[in-house]
Design a protein around this motif. Structure first.
Motif, PDB file in Angstrom:
ATOM      1  N   MET A   1       2.348  -3.619  17.672  1.00 15.52           N
ATOM      2  CA  MET A   1       2.273  -4.993  18.152  1.00 15.52           C
ATOM      3  C   MET A   1       2.460  -5.958  16.986  1.00 15.52           C
ATOM      4  O   MET A   1       1.895  -5.765  15.921  1.00 15.52           O
ATOM      5  CB  MET A   1       0.917  -5.255  18.812  1.00 15.52           C
ATOM      6  CG  MET A   1       0.704  -6.715  19.160  1.00 15.52           C
ATOM      7  SD  MET A   1      -0.985  -7.081  19.647  1.00 15.52           S
ATOM      8  CE  MET A   1      -0.924  -8.874  19.632  1.00 15.52           C
ATOM      9  N   ARG A   2       3.258  -6.995  17.198  1.00 14.94           N
ATOM     10  CA  ARG A   2       3.469  -8.043  16.204  1.00 14.94           C
ATOM     11  C   ARG A   2       2.945  -9.355  16.754  1.00 14.94           C
ATOM     12  O   ARG A   2       2.833  -9.551  17.962  1.00 14.94           O
ATOM     13  CB  ARG A   2       4.962  -8.182  15.889  1.00 14.94           C
ATOM     14  CG  ARG A   2       5.555  -7.015  15.142  1.00 14.94           C
ATOM     15  CD  ARG A   2       7.069  -7.017  15.259  1.00 14.94           C
ATOM     16  NE  ARG A   2       7.650  -8.237  14.715  1.00 14.94           N
ATOM     17  CZ  ARG A   2       8.107  -8.356  13.463  1.00 14.94           C
ATOM     18  NH1 ARG A   2       8.015  -7.332  12.634  1.00 14.94           N
ATOM     19  NH2 ARG A   2       8.656  -9.473  13.036  1.00 14.94           N
ATOM     20  N   ALA A   9      -1.873 -15.320  15.780  1.00 20.57           N
ATOM     21  CA  ALA A   9      -2.788 -14.371  15.140  1.00 20.57           C
ATOM     22  C   ALA A   9      -4.182 -14.982  15.011  1.00 20.57           C
ATOM     23  O   ALA A   9      -5.193 -14.308  15.239  1.00 20.57           O
ATOM     24  CB  ALA A   9      -2.252 -13.971  13.768  1.00 20.57           C
ATOM     25  N   GLU A  12      -5.994 -14.992  18.409  1.00 21.22           N
ATOM     26  CA  GLU A  12      -6.505 -13.666  18.751  1.00 21.22           C
ATOM     27  C   GLU A  12      -7.700 -13.294  17.873  1.00 21.22           C
ATOM     28  O   GLU A  12      -8.676 -12.704  18.350  1.00 21.22           O
ATOM     29  CB  GLU A  12      -5.399 -12.625  18.618  1.00 21.22           C
ATOM     30  CG  GLU A  12      -4.279 -12.791  19.638  1.00 21.22           C
ATOM     31  CD  GLU A  12      -3.306 -11.635  19.621  1.00 21.22           C
ATOM     32  OE1 GLU A  12      -3.684 -10.530  19.146  1.00 21.22           O
ATOM     33  OE2 GLU A  12      -2.164 -11.830  20.074  1.00 21.22           O
ATOM     34  N   ARG A  16     -12.019 -12.467  18.751  1.00 22.20           N
ATOM     35  CA  ARG A  16     -12.852 -11.403  18.168  1.00 22.20           C
ATOM     36  C   ARG A  16     -14.044 -12.004  17.419  1.00 22.20           C
ATOM     37  O   ARG A  16     -15.159 -11.469  17.490  1.00 22.20           O
ATOM     38  CB  ARG A  16     -12.008 -10.560  17.211  1.00 22.20           C
ATOM     39  CG  ARG A  16     -12.804  -9.471  16.477  1.00 22.20           C
ATOM     40  CD  ARG A  16     -13.181  -8.325  17.385  1.00 22.20           C
ATOM     41  NE  ARG A  16     -11.997  -7.649  17.874  1.00 22.20           N
ATOM     42  CZ  ARG A  16     -11.353  -6.694  17.189  1.00 22.20           C
ATOM     43  NH1 ARG A  16     -11.794  -6.297  15.995  1.00 22.20           N
ATOM     44  NH2 ARG A  16     -10.291  -6.123  17.697  1.00 22.20           N
ATOM     45  N   VAL A 163      -4.442  -8.343  10.168  1.00 20.67           N
ATOM     46  CA  VAL A 163      -3.941  -7.002   9.887  1.00 20.67           C
ATOM     47  C   VAL A 163      -4.337  -6.576   8.477  1.00 20.67           C
ATOM     48  O   VAL A 163      -4.325  -7.384   7.540  1.00 20.67           O
ATOM     49  CB  VAL A 163      -2.403  -6.950  10.070  1.00 20.67           C
ATOM     50  CG1 VAL A 163      -1.701  -7.929   9.149  1.00 20.67           C
ATOM     51  CG2 VAL A 163      -1.868  -5.549   9.880  1.00 20.67           C
ATOM     52  N   LEU A 182      -7.994  -7.087  13.141  1.00 19.02           N
ATOM     53  CA  LEU A 182      -7.516  -6.800  14.488  1.00 19.02           C
ATOM     54  C   LEU A 182      -6.689  -5.521  14.521  1.00 19.02           C
ATOM     55  O   LEU A 182      -6.788  -4.729  15.459  1.00 19.02           O
ATOM     56  CB  LEU A 182      -6.670  -7.961  15.003  1.00 19.02           C
ATOM     57  CG  LEU A 182      -7.388  -9.296  15.210  1.00 19.02           C
ATOM     58  CD1 LEU A 182      -6.413 -10.345  15.731  1.00 19.02           C
ATOM     59  CD2 LEU A 182      -8.563  -9.143  16.164  1.00 19.02           C
ATOM     60  N   HIS A 183      -5.840  -5.334  13.526  1.00 18.53           N
ATOM     61  CA  HIS A 183      -4.989  -4.150  13.464  1.00 18.53           C
ATOM     62  C   HIS A 183      -5.140  -3.512  12.092  1.00 18.53           C
ATOM     63  O   HIS A 183      -5.144  -4.205  11.070  1.00 18.53           O
ATOM     64  CB  HIS A 183      -3.528  -4.510  13.708  1.00 18.53           C
ATOM     65  CG  HIS A 183      -3.295  -5.120  15.053  1.00 18.53           C
ATOM     66  ND1 HIS A 183      -3.349  -4.402  16.229  1.00 18.53           N
ATOM     67  CD2 HIS A 183      -3.030  -6.400  15.420  1.00 18.53           C
ATOM     68  CE1 HIS A 183      -3.122  -5.197  17.252  1.00 18.53           C
ATOM     69  NE2 HIS A 183      -2.933  -6.415  16.790  1.00 18.53           N
ATOM     70  N   GLN A 184      -5.249  -2.179  12.095  1.00 25.06           N
ATOM     71  CA  GLN A 184      -5.405  -1.448  10.840  1.00 25.06           C
ATOM     72  C   GLN A 184      -4.388  -0.312  10.767  1.00 25.06           C
ATOM     73  O   GLN A 184      -4.718   0.854  10.941  1.00 25.06           O
ATOM     74  CB  GLN A 184      -6.840  -0.920  10.706  1.00 25.06           C
ATOM     75  CG  GLN A 184      -7.883  -2.016  10.633  1.00 25.06           C
ATOM     76  CD  GLN A 184      -9.259  -1.494  10.266  1.00 25.06           C
ATOM     77  OE1 GLN A 184      -9.401  -0.566   9.467  1.00 25.06           O
ATOM     78  NE2 GLN A 184     -10.284  -2.086  10.839  1.00 25.06           N
ATOM     79  N   PRO A 185      -3.121  -0.646  10.499  1.00 25.42           N
ATOM     80  CA  PRO A 185      -2.097   0.395  10.391  1.00 25.42           C
ATOM     81  C   PRO A 185      -2.302   1.249   9.148  1.00 25.42           C
ATOM     82  O   PRO A 185      -2.724   0.744   8.107  1.00 25.42           O
ATOM     83  CB  PRO A 185      -0.799  -0.406  10.286  1.00 25.42           C
ATOM     84  CG  PRO A 185      -1.225  -1.704   9.657  1.00 25.42           C
ATOM     85  CD  PRO A 185      -2.582  -1.994  10.217  1.00 25.42           C
ATOM     86  N   TRP A 194       4.411  -7.976  10.224  1.00 23.47           N
ATOM     87  CA  TRP A 194       3.596  -8.084  11.430  1.00 23.47           C
ATOM     88  C   TRP A 194       3.774  -9.419  12.149  1.00 23.47           C
ATOM     89  O   TRP A 194       3.056  -9.705  13.101  1.00 23.47           O
ATOM     90  CB  TRP A 194       2.125  -7.841  11.075  1.00 23.47           C
ATOM     91  CG  TRP A 194       1.867  -6.373  10.935  1.00 23.47           C
ATOM     92  CD1 TRP A 194       2.188  -5.574   9.875  1.00 23.47           C
ATOM     93  CD2 TRP A 194       1.296  -5.527  11.916  1.00 23.47           C
ATOM     94  NE1 TRP A 194       1.839  -4.274  10.133  1.00 23.47           N
ATOM     95  CE2 TRP A 194       1.278  -4.208  11.380  1.00 23.47           C
ATOM     96  CE3 TRP A 194       0.773  -5.733  13.186  1.00 23.47           C
ATOM     97  CZ2 TRP A 194       0.783  -3.133  12.090  1.00 23.47           C
ATOM     98  CZ3 TRP A 194       0.269  -4.646  13.894  1.00 23.47           C
ATOM     99  CH2 TRP A 194       0.284  -3.365  13.343  1.00 23.47           C
TER     100      TRP A 194
END
Length: 220
Positions: A1-2, A9, A12, A16, A163, A182-185, A194
């Motif tokens: 997801m980008r 961002a 979102e 959280r 991210v 939110l994102h942890q690639p 991203w």
């Protein structure tokens, strides 16, 4: 997801952070964004949470001859924070980077003067401080920011980003009480991967956010 943009961002991330703050007192929260890229994200977080926004200027220390590579960071007049693993890999010493540190400090002071416009930085003592950036790779600038703010005696210090690799999030828990990502690639080449839209953020945009969301923003 980008993310479509830093603003999306931030929105979102704000959702959280409202969940994070559900049992706390929002009247005691300050969002501290890292300019310039972290400001549009932090502004959305502060706007949704209805809390003040301020900025903390942190400047990356670059590898001589390779300005695209960051090896450390400085915040305020604090000692520089270095990526020790990177120093060893590049066979560099802190002394060899003294000129780069000095240049970074000059830029920190310049930007702080532009953004704060003669007013003091927010007093974080006794507050819950949320540090926001648009994303992290190594996390060296965030570490410098967290260590600088910790010296101010906040009640709680939280790092919030859209991210961040899991290894970076884990490492930064040494300096933050909470890390929200939110994102942890597992692999993150660069933060801009991203985002669909990732333009440079101007000083004017930073000042506009502070005018809107900083308690003293209306001052000339």
């Amino acid at each position: 997801m980008r993310f479509r943009s830093r603003e999306e961002a931030g929105q979102e991330l704000a959702v959280r952070m409202l969940e994070w703050a559900s049992s706390g007192d929002l009247a005691n929260v300050i969002v501290m964004a890292l300019p310039r890229g972290g400001v549009p994200v932090g502004a959305e977080v502060a706007r949704v949470m209805a809390v003040p926004l301020d900025v903390l200027v942190v400047r990356r220390i670059e590898v001589p001859g390779h300005p695209e590579v960051g090896i450390g960071a400085v915040a305020g007049d604090d000692p520089p924070v270095f990526d020790r693993t990177g120093l060893r890999a590049l066979d560099l010493t802190e002394d060899e980077l003294s000129a780069e540190v000095a240049r970074a400090r000059v830029e920190v002071r310049r930007r702080a003067e532009v953004y704060h416009r003669g007013r003091p930085a927010s007093d974080v003592r006794g507050h819950s401080v949320v540090v926001v950036d648009d994303g992290l790779a190594t996390g060296i600038t965030a570490r410098a920011a967290l260590r600088h703010l910790r010296r101010g005696g906040p009640l709680r210090l939280t790092l919030a980003v859209p991210v961040c690799p899991p290894a970076t999030a884990i490492a930064l828990r040494e300096d933050a009480d909470d890390v929200v990502a939110l994102h942890q690639p597992q692999r993150l080449g660069s933060v801009n991967e991203w985002y669909d839209d990732f333009p440079q953020v101007s000083d004017q945009e930073v000042l506009a956010a502070l005018r809107e969301l900083h308690p003293a923003g209306e001052r000339p």
